[in-house]
Structure formats: structure tokens, C-alpha cells
Design a protein around this motif. Structure first.
Motif, mmCIF file in Angstrom:
data_model
loop_
_atom_site.group_PDB
_atom_site.id
_atom_site.type_symbol
_atom_site.label_atom_id
_atom_site.label_comp_id
_atom_site.label_asym_id
_atom_site.label_seq_id
_atom_site.Cartn_x
_atom_site.Cartn_y
_atom_site.Cartn_z
ATOM 1 N N GLY A 171 0.825 -1.215 0.000
ATOM 2 C CA GLY A 171 0.000 0.000 0.000
ATOM 3 C C GLY A 171 0.848 1.249 0.000
ATOM 4 N N THR A 172 0.189 2.396 -0.020
ATOM 5 C CA THR A 172 0.882 3.679 -0.104
ATOM 6 C C THR A 172 0.382 4.615 0.989
ATOM 7 N N LYS A 173 1.101 5.733 1.160
ATOM 8 C CA LYS A 173 0.671 6.770 2.101
ATOM 9 C C LYS A 173 0.955 8.137 1.518
ATOM 10 N N MET A 174 0.051 9.087 1.764
ATOM 11 C CA MET A 174 0.276 10.466 1.307
ATOM 12 C C MET A 174 -0.387 11.410 2.307
ATOM 13 N N ARG A 175 0.310 12.512 2.586
ATOM 14 C CA ARG A 175 -0.078 13.395 3.698
ATOM 15 C C ARG A 175 -0.383 14.816 3.249
ATOM 16 N N SER A 176 -1.488 15.342 3.765
ATOM 17 C CA SER A 176 -1.833 16.764 3.673
ATOM 18 C C SER A 176 -1.963 17.278 5.102
ATOM 19 N N VAL A 177 -2.059 18.598 5.282
ATOM 20 C CA VAL A 177 -2.189 19.147 6.638
ATOM 21 C C VAL A 177 -3.291 20.208 6.684
ATOM 22 N N ILE A 178 -4.112 20.107 7.729
ATOM 23 C CA ILE A 178 -5.196 21.069 7.970
ATOM 24 C C ILE A 178 -4.834 21.872 9.215
ATOM 25 N N LYS A 179 -4.811 23.206 9.074
ATOM 26 C CA LYS A 179 -4.433 24.069 10.200
ATOM 27 C C LYS A 179 -5.601 24.915 10.718
ATOM 28 N N GLU A 180 -6.618 25.101 9.882
ATOM 29 C CA GLU A 180 -7.769 25.915 10.275
ATOM 30 C C GLU A 180 -9.055 25.265 9.801
ATOM 31 N N ALA A 181 -10.162 25.564 10.509
ATOM 32 C CA ALA A 181 -11.464 24.967 10.189
ATOM 33 C C ALA A 181 -12.137 25.715 9.027
ATOM 34 N N ASN A 182 -11.497 25.680 7.865
ATOM 35 C CA ASN A 182 -12.031 26.296 6.653
ATOM 36 C C ASN A 182 -12.687 25.181 5.831
ATOM 37 N N ALA A 183 -14.019 25.185 5.778
ATOM 38 C CA ALA A 183 -14.759 24.056 5.182
ATOM 39 C C ALA A 183 -14.377 23.809 3.723
ATOM 40 N N ASP A 184 -14.277 24.893 2.935
ATOM 41 C CA ASP A 184 -13.938 24.722 1.510
ATOM 42 C C ASP A 184 -12.540 24.134 1.337
ATOM 43 N N SER A 185 -11.602 24.613 2.154
ATOM 44 C CA SER A 185 -10.220 24.129 2.051
ATOM 45 C C SER A 185 -10.110 22.671 2.491
ATOM 46 N N ILE A 186 -10.833 22.305 3.552
ATOM 47 C CA ILE A 186 -10.795 20.915 4.027
ATOM 48 C C ILE A 186 -11.390 19.986 2.967
ATOM 49 N N LYS A 187 -12.450 20.435 2.323
ATOM 50 C CA LYS A 187 -13.030 19.651 1.217
ATOM 51 C C LYS A 187 -11.988 19.450 0.112
ATOM 52 N N GLU A 188 -11.240 20.506 -0.187
ATOM 53 C CA GLU A 188 -10.206 20.434 -1.229
ATOM 54 C C GLU A 188 -9.127 19.404 -0.863
ATOM 55 N N VAL A 189 -8.720 19.395 0.407
ATOM 56 C CA VAL A 189 -7.740 18.417 0.898
ATOM 57 C C VAL A 189 -8.253 16.995 0.697
ATOM 58 N N VAL A 190 -9.481 16.752 1.116
ATOM 59 C CA VAL A 190 -10.051 15.396 1.044
ATOM 60 C C VAL A 190 -10.266 14.974 -0.410
ATOM 61 N N ASP A 191 -10.755 15.908 -1.244
ATOM 62 C CA ASP A 191 -10.951 15.594 -2.662
ATOM 63 C C ASP A 191 -9.633 15.189 -3.324
ATOM 64 N N GLN A 192 -8.556 15.934 -3.031
ATOM 65 C CA GLN A 192 -7.247 15.614 -3.617
ATOM 66 C C GLN A 192 -6.770 14.237 -3.149
ATOM 67 N N GLN A 193 -6.914 13.974 -1.860
ATOM 68 C CA GLN A 193 -6.492 12.676 -1.313
ATOM 69 C C GLN A 193 -7.207 11.516 -2.012
ATOM 70 N N PHE A 194 -8.519 11.639 -2.165
ATOM 71 C CA PHE A 194 -9.279 10.527 -2.751
ATOM 72 C C PHE A 194 -9.082 10.422 -4.265
ATOM 73 N N GLU A 195 -8.821 11.544 -4.924
ATOM 74 C CA GLU A 195 -8.527 11.486 -6.362
ATOM 75 C C GLU A 195 -7.269 10.644 -6.610
ATOM 76 N N TYR A 196 -6.203 10.935 -5.852
ATOM 77 C CA TYR A 196 -4.993 10.111 -5.969
ATOM 78 C C TYR A 196 -5.258 8.691 -5.447
ATOM 79 N N GLY A 197 -6.070 8.592 -4.400
ATOM 80 C CA GLY A 197 -6.383 7.289 -3.820
ATOM 81 C C GLY A 197 -6.980 6.331 -4.841
#
Length: 294
Positions: free
Chosen positions: A137-163
Motif C-alpha cells: 500500500g501507499t501513504k500520502m499526507r496533507s495538513v489542515i491548520k484551520e477549520a475552513n470548510a472549503d479548504s478541508i473539502k479540497e484536501v479530502v478531494d485531492q487525497q481521494f482522487e490520488y487514492g
């Protein structure tokens, strides 16, 4: 996909060791191990030294599949050998430990409260080589520093696209959207993150399964619904900068979440220790993290 390894990761007792410090974090990892920057004069020597450190950990009798289910490797480590065997083969065949590979290229600059991953332009080629090297398997990391809903969605979307690209190559992706433990609105970020991950999990087909690597939540069992989701093979926790003791205590409060610690695993290991001292320190860390994970 290796079904024996899948069964071990899905149902085994233990934790996943994170040995994947890469270019940017290698000097720090060596420094904590007691190897100062004046001990090497270029990048090649630095990577030789960090491979020696990882080899010492992996070959230690304390690095034992009774407690350790898997290990996450840096790309260079995948291409290096231990006792004449490629590292992943040594882990699987000599240690009974399932090999994973860090595939991200590091973090982009912070923007709108998050750090996305830098683009992974050569992912298909990396996945081809990972299959050749018997990586599970693989691993890839992003980081969330603030509760910005649009930005958190962007993080998760990118993770699952590569996933999904990783799943299509026959490997299991570890999705890692880390929430910074120092974030002033960490709990709120975790609620937004949970909702976004659930949306993505619900959209996967039955043959698309992932692992999750999450910061230990502020409120215990925040991620229970994700951990029990049918598309999640296993959920693991990062130590996120907590000491071993703190990380273990926080982990114990979360049902079904097991450790995937890096610094918390190696914080008491030093280059100048005798083998006996080194193995003893590693054994203590391994057993403490194992106890917290089960």
C-alpha cells in the motif's frame, strides 16, 4: 493484492511503524537520533546514514511482527537493500511485516488554512515500481491548520482522487489528512473532516477500499463512524508531535484506532547506544505503542 497481507492489516493486532521521513525531514530525524549535520557532507551520505538507522531498527529483534503489522517506507528505502534483499522483501519475508510506501512529494505552501500535497506527476511510474518491489500500500499526507470548510473539502478531494489512482494500480492507499495538533479550532476541523471523508467513502464502489491515517481527535471516538465504514480496511493514528506517552494515552481512548507513529516510535533511539541499549529502548516503545493500539 496479497490476501495474507490484507488479512493481517485488516484484522491483526498491533500497529504500523512509520519509517518514511523524506528529504526535508531527514536531517531532523538524524539529528534526533544523535547524528549531527556535520557528520555528512552531501545528500547521498545523509541518505546512507538514514538507511543505516532504518536498517538498525528493522533488523532489531525488538522490531517484531507480534506487535508490528506494517511499516511505511520512503521511496529511496524501497530501492535499497537490507542483508542483500530489497527492503520490502526483507520486511515481508524475514519479519512478517507488511510494506507500505510514502508516495507524496511533500506539502504545498499553506493557503486558506491548509497545505495540499504538491502534484504527484510521476505517480503511475512510482506505483509500477512499487508493484515490482512487492509493496502492499501507499501513504500520502496533507495538513489542515484551520477549520475552513472549503479548504478541508479540497484536501479530502485531492487525497481521494490520488487514492482511486492507487487502487486502480492494485495497491491500498492510506489517506492522511493530518489536523495540526496546535490548531486553535482543531475540534471543529475534525468535524468538517469527518463529514467530507464520509461523503467520499460513501461514493466508493465495493472493490474500492482505503485505509485512513488521522490525527488523534480532540473528542474521543469522533471518527468511530469512519473506522467502521465498510470501505475502510483499517484506521491508524499519527502521533502528530505528541510525546509517546501522550500519544499512547490519547490513542487508548479511541476504539478501533491503532497507531502509526514515527517520532513516538524512535524518540528514545540514539546512534551511540550499544545494541543492547538500542534494542531495549525499541522494545519498550514497541510494547507501549502496541498496548495503546489494542
Amino acid at each position: 493484492m496479497n490476501q495474507t497481507q490484507l488479512e493481517k492489516i485488516k484484522n491483526g493486532k498491533g500497529f504500523i511503524a512509520a519509517l518514511d521521513q523524506s528529504g526535508g525531514s531527514t536531517p531532523k530525524a538524524l539529528g534526533l537520533y544523535g547524528v549531527k549535520e556535520d557528520s555528512y557532507s552531501n545528500e547521498d551520505e545523509m541518505f546512507d546514514l538514514v538507511h543505516e538507522m532504518r536498517t538498525r531498527i528493522i533488523t532489531s529483534p525488538s522490531f517484531d511482527s507480534q506487535y508490528i503489522l506494517g511499516a511505511i517506507l520512503f521511496e529511496q528505502t524501497m530501492d535499497r537493500k537490507i542483508d542483500g534483499m530489497y527492503t520490502a522483501d526483507y520486511l515481508a519475508e524475514k519479519k512478517g511485516v507488511v510494506p507500505f510506501l510514502k508516495v507524496d512529494k511533500g506539502l504545498a505552501d499553506e493557503k486558506n488554512g491548509v497545505q495540499l500535497m504538491k502534484p504527484i506527476h510521476d505517480l503511475d511510474e512510482t506505483l509500477r515500481r512499487a508493484n515490482e518491489r512487492n509493496i502492499f500500500g501507499t501513504k500520502m499526507r496533507s495538513v489542515i491548520k484551520e477549520a475552513n470548510a472549503d479548504s478541508i473539502k479540497e484536501v479530502v478531494d485531492q487525497q481521494f482522487e490520488y487514492g482511486k489512482q492507487i487502487i486502480a494500480a492494485g495497491l491500498v492507499p492510506i489517506i492522511e489528512p493530518e489536523v495540526d495538533i496546535h490548531s486553535k479550532d482543531k475540534e471543529q476541523s475534525e468535524e468538517i473532516l469527518k463529514a467530507e471523508i464520509k461523503k467520499q467513502l460513501d461514493s466508493l464502489s465495493e472493490d474500492q477500499n482505503v485505509m485512513l491515517k488521522l490525527t488523534i481527535p480532540t473528542v474521543a471516538n469522533t471518527y468511530k463512524e469512519l473506522i467502521e465504514h465498510p470501505r475502510v480496511i483499517r484506521a491508524v493514528a499519527l502521533s502528530g508531535g505528541y510525546s509517546t506517552e501522550d500519544a499512547n494515552e490519547k490513542l487508548k481512548a479511541n476504539d478501533g484506532l491503532i497507531a502509526s507513529f514515527s517520532r513516538a516510535l524512535t524518540q528514545d533511539l540514539f546512534a551511540n547506544q550499544t545494541d543492547e541499549e538500542f534494542n531495549e529502548a525499541l522494545a519498550k516503545a514497541v510494547k507501549d505503542i502496541y498496548e495503546a493500539s489494542i
